[in-house]
Design a protein around this motif. Structure first.
Motif, PDB file in Angstrom:
ATOM      1  N   ALA A 162       0.822  -1.208   0.000  1.00 44.62           N
ATOM      2  CA  ALA A 162       0.000   0.000   0.000  1.00 44.62           C
ATOM      3  C   ALA A 162       0.857   1.260   0.000  1.00 44.62           C
ATOM      4  CB  ALA A 162      -0.936   0.001   1.207  1.00 44.62           C
ATOM      5  N   GLN A 163       2.023   1.180   0.622  1.00 42.21           N
ATOM      6  CA  GLN A 163       2.896   2.359   0.678  1.00 42.21           C
ATOM      7  C   GLN A 163       3.590   2.624  -0.650  1.00 42.21           C
ATOM      8  OE1 GLN A 163       5.382   1.479   4.034  1.00 42.21           O
ATOM      9  NE2 GLN A 163       4.001   2.475   5.467  1.00 42.21           N
ATOM     10  N   ALA A 193       2.401   1.570  -3.780  1.00 48.51           N
ATOM     11  CA  ALA A 193       1.512   1.694  -4.937  1.00 48.51           C
ATOM     12  C   ALA A 193       0.541   2.851  -4.709  1.00 48.51           C
ATOM     13  CB  ALA A 193       0.751   0.393  -5.146  1.00 48.51           C
ATOM     14  N   LEU A 194       0.619   3.874  -5.588  1.00 45.08           N
ATOM     15  CA  LEU A 194      -0.266   5.043  -5.431  1.00 45.08           C
ATOM     16  C   LEU A 194      -1.603   4.806  -6.124  1.00 45.08           C
ATOM     17  CD1 LEU A 194       2.203   8.025  -5.905  1.00 45.08           C
ATOM     18  CD2 LEU A 194       1.187   7.179  -3.794  1.00 45.08           C
ATOM     19  N   CYS A 195      -2.162   3.657  -5.882  1.00 44.70           N
ATOM     20  CA  CYS A 195      -3.496   3.370  -6.382  1.00 44.70           C
ATOM     21  C   CYS A 195      -4.147   2.449  -5.360  1.00 44.70           C
ATOM     22  CB  CYS A 195      -3.448   2.760  -7.783  1.00 44.70           C
ATOM     23  SG  CYS A 195      -2.946   1.051  -7.842  1.00 44.70           S
ATOM     24  N   PRO A 196      -5.449   2.263  -5.447  1.00 44.69           N
ATOM     25  CA  PRO A 196      -6.130   1.491  -4.419  1.00 44.69           C
ATOM     26  C   PRO A 196      -5.742   0.009  -4.413  1.00 44.69           C
ATOM     27  CG  PRO A 196      -7.672   2.686  -5.788  1.00 44.69           C
ATOM     28  CD  PRO A 196      -6.356   2.806  -6.438  1.00 44.69           C
ATOM     29  N   GLY A 232      -3.393  -1.037   5.432  1.00 45.46           N
ATOM     30  CA  GLY A 232      -3.200  -0.276   4.207  1.00 45.46           C
ATOM     31  C   GLY A 232      -4.110  -0.675   3.048  1.00 45.46           C
ATOM     32  N   ASP A 281      -7.498  -0.838   0.886  1.00 50.42           N
ATOM     33  CA  ASP A 281      -8.619   0.083   0.702  1.00 50.42           C
ATOM     34  C   ASP A 281      -9.940  -0.655   0.721  1.00 50.42           C
ATOM     35  OD1 ASP A 281      -7.262   2.709   0.021  1.00 50.42           O
ATOM     36  OD2 ASP A 281      -6.205   1.225  -1.171  1.00 50.42           O
ATOM     37  N   ARG A 284      -8.873   5.505 -17.859  1.00 48.38           N
ATOM     38  CA  ARG A 284      -7.986   6.551 -17.350  1.00 48.38           C
ATOM     39  C   ARG A 284      -6.688   6.504 -18.138  1.00 48.38           C
ATOM     40  NH1 ARG A 284      -4.322   6.819 -12.292  1.00 48.38           N
ATOM     41  NH2 ARG A 284      -4.320   4.585 -12.579  1.00 48.38           N
ATOM     42  N   TRP A 338      -1.645   9.366 -15.512  1.00 41.26           N
ATOM     43  CA  TRP A 338      -1.385   9.014 -14.121  1.00 41.26           C
ATOM     44  C   TRP A 338      -0.019   9.483 -13.725  1.00 41.26           C
ATOM     45  CZ3 TRP A 338      -2.932   5.355 -17.740  1.00 41.26           C
ATOM     46  CH2 TRP A 338      -1.887   4.699 -18.423  1.00 41.26           C
ATOM     47  N   SER A 358      -1.209   4.552   4.238  1.00 40.50           N
ATOM     48  CA  SER A 358      -1.230   5.108   2.888  1.00 40.50           C
ATOM     49  C   SER A 358      -1.292   6.624   2.938  1.00 40.50           C
ATOM     50  CB  SER A 358      -2.427   4.587   2.101  1.00 40.50           C
ATOM     51  OG  SER A 358      -2.458   3.206   2.157  1.00 40.50           O
ATOM     52  N   TYR A 378      -9.255   9.013  -7.447  1.00 41.93           N
ATOM     53  CA  TYR A 378      -9.927   7.765  -7.070  1.00 41.93           C
ATOM     54  C   TYR A 378     -10.980   8.001  -5.985  1.00 41.93           C
ATOM     55  CZ  TYR A 378     -10.858   2.966  -5.812  1.00 41.93           C
ATOM     56  OH  TYR A 378     -11.494   1.779  -5.577  1.00 41.93           O
ATOM     57  N   GLU A 422      -4.289  10.151  -1.498  1.00 43.10           N
ATOM     58  CA  GLU A 422      -3.145   9.246  -1.299  1.00 43.10           C
ATOM     59  C   GLU A 422      -3.202   8.044  -2.244  1.00 43.10           C
ATOM     60  OE1 GLU A 422      -5.804   9.464   0.492  1.00 43.10           O
ATOM     61  OE2 GLU A 422      -6.316   7.594   1.507  1.00 43.10           O
ATOM     62  N   LYS A 423      -4.344   7.885  -2.926  1.00 38.70           N
ATOM     63  CA  LYS A 423      -4.496   6.762  -3.862  1.00 38.70           C
ATOM     64  C   LYS A 423      -4.620   7.249  -5.292  1.00 38.70           C
ATOM     65  CE  LYS A 423      -4.547   3.688  -0.785  1.00 38.70           C
ATOM     66  NZ  LYS A 423      -3.650   2.530  -0.811  1.00 38.70           N
ATOM     67  N   GLY A 456      -2.690   8.741  -7.646  1.00 40.00           N
ATOM     68  CA  GLY A 456      -1.578   8.962  -8.561  1.00 40.00           C
ATOM     69  C   GLY A 456      -1.046  10.391  -8.522  1.00 40.00           C
TER      70      GLY A 456
END
Lengths: 255, 206
Positions: free
Chosen positions: A71-72, A74-77, A97, A99, A252, A255, B16, B147, B188-189, B191
């Protein structure tokens, strides 16, 4: 101004390593989960799914460290599942962490766990994972414990019950198609997406780029999950999104 | 040294949010305190209220920490500290949330949190959606995808809505009033967009 269709690489994890089985049996090592997740996020994955596939039937080791690191980085859910038995298990994963948390066998055993979880953490964090196998024309039954245990429960009726009990999303895996790369079970997808009003993630069977679009356009899926085609470099996330966009699906692109 | 307090009231996913703030920090010396201790909240230059889950249980979590709500009000109202609520943390800025029978919010930005109708589309609203700025506000990056995951939305005064998103209905993506702001999405999610938003918050001088 529109919601994008999510493309979700799935990291099946056993003993802290990414694996991808064919029909849940033959497992091949496909790398370190933290690195893989970070790489997918960088490449434009809209979400990462992390399933601890050994967890329901073996001693549950501590996943939480790997979840936290993933989770730390990867800047996605991040959706995490495997061996989740209670609302407390869910809370622990969310705190680590994750979601969203997917719950499978425990929800089949007692659907009230979905209600308990959704009251505790919100329906939007509660994913009901359903592993379904075609048992007769137009009928699918649920299997639990990594696909080894038949329950005789109708998958479509159960999906409706899961929504009513508090699941915010359905992760629908076709046991027949998992790992065989012949496309998602569109008939199963249509049956479930037509029966519920929560988002449904299509899983099991992606082998070509058109399969992803088919799941959305013909199956009604809100998101598509795939493993093998990405893990082994058959296609990139960008190629998959370009193919989906070419068929008119909103994706999307920055990014 | 910038000192940010991330409020830990049992509402999930602090790693996160913490990591997102660290990454977004324009300076290397960001001091991040994860705490529900009123003293830490009053010490901080900036405060972030994360939130995952249901309005009611988050509201209860806040109130069950002794002195927490009072410390937030003092930091925000008396000391003018920049304050950011994320997702349910944004919704908690309101007066009232109707989820699970209804409960009181922090009453920092007037409004109520209501179930989305989304014109019959599937709920929750889950995934990446465009955030459109409605005003030139220092918190807002150039329009981009963020997101979202929620079934409830902030219903407040137009003057406090600085960015919106659309899913069957148009709803506030970012609200702001004086030194208090909230994002319905998860920066924080989210990007590059989310990182730019968090960096703007860390540099915000309301």
């Amino acid at each position: 101004m529109t919601l994008k269709t999510r493309l979700i690489p799935c990291l099946d994890v056993a003993n802290g390593r990414v694996v991808k089985g064919v029909n849940f049996v033959d497992l091949v090592d496909a790398g370190d989960p933290v690195q893989a997740a970070a790489a997918y996020a960088e490449a434009g994955a809209d979400e990462i799914c992390f399933l601890d596939i050994t967890a329901s039937h073996e001693d549950r080791g501590t996943l939480l460290d790997t979840v936290t690191k993933t989770a730390q980085e990867a800047l996605c859910p991040l959706t995490v599942g495997g061996g989740v038995r209670s609302a407390d298990d869910m809370k622990a994963l969310l705190r680590a962490g994750a979601d969203k948390v997917a719950i499978n066998s425990a929800a089949v055993r007692d659907p009230n766990v979905l209600t308990e979880a959704s009251l505790a953490v919100g329906a939007q964090c509660v994913v009901c994972a359903i592993d379904a196998k075609n048992v007769a024309p137009g009928r699918w039954a649920i299997f639990t414990h990594g696909g080894r245990k038949p329950t005789g429960i109708d998958a479509v009726a159960f999906a409706q019950q899961a929504e009513k009990k508090g699941a915010g999303e359905i992760l629908l895996t076709s046991m027949d198609r998992d790992g065989v790369k012949t496309g998602y079970d569109l008939e199963l997808l249509r049956a479930v997406t037509g029966a519920v009003n929560v988002p449904v993630i299509a899983s099991g069977g992606a082998g070509a780029l058109d399969h992803l679009s088919d799941a959305v356009l013909e199956g009604g899926a809100s998101a598509v999950l795939a493993a093998s085609i990405f893990h082994f470099g058959t296609y990139t996330i960008t190629e998959a999104k370009q193919a989906m966009e070419a068929r008119g699906i909103p994706v999307r692109r920055t990014w | 040294m910038p000192n940010v307090c991330l409020i830990d009231y049992g509402a999930g996913n602090l790693h996160s949010a913490a990591r997102g703030l660290e990454r977004a920090s324009p300076t290397a010396d960001l001091k991040l305190t994860v705490s529900a201790d009123p003293a830490d909240i009053l010490d901080a230059d900036r405060i972030v209220l994360p939130g995952v889950g249901a309005f009611a249980s988050c509201s209860e979590g806040l109130r069950s920490r002794p002195g927490l709500e009072e410390a937030v009000h003092e930091a925000v109202r008396e000391r003018g500290r920049p304050f950011l609520g994320i997702c349910v943390g944004m919704q908690l800025l309101a007066d009232w949330g109707e989820e699970h029978g209804g409960s009181r919010g922090l009453e920092l930005i007037p409004g109520r949190v209501k179930a989305m109708k989304a014109d019959g589309l599937r709920l929750p609203h889950m995934g990446w959606n465009d955030v459109s700025s409605l005003t030139d506000h220092p918190l807002l990056p150039a329009n981009g995808d963020a997101y979202f995951v929620h079934s409830f939305a902030f219903d407040g005064a137009d003057e406090h809505v600085i960015a919106e998103a659309t899913y069957g209905e148009t709803f506030p993506a970012v609200v702001a009033k004086d030194n208090v702001a909230g994002a319905q999405f998860h920066p924080e999610k989210s990007g590059a967009y989310g990182q730019a938003f968090l960096r703007n918050f860390l540099e915000w001088k309301p």
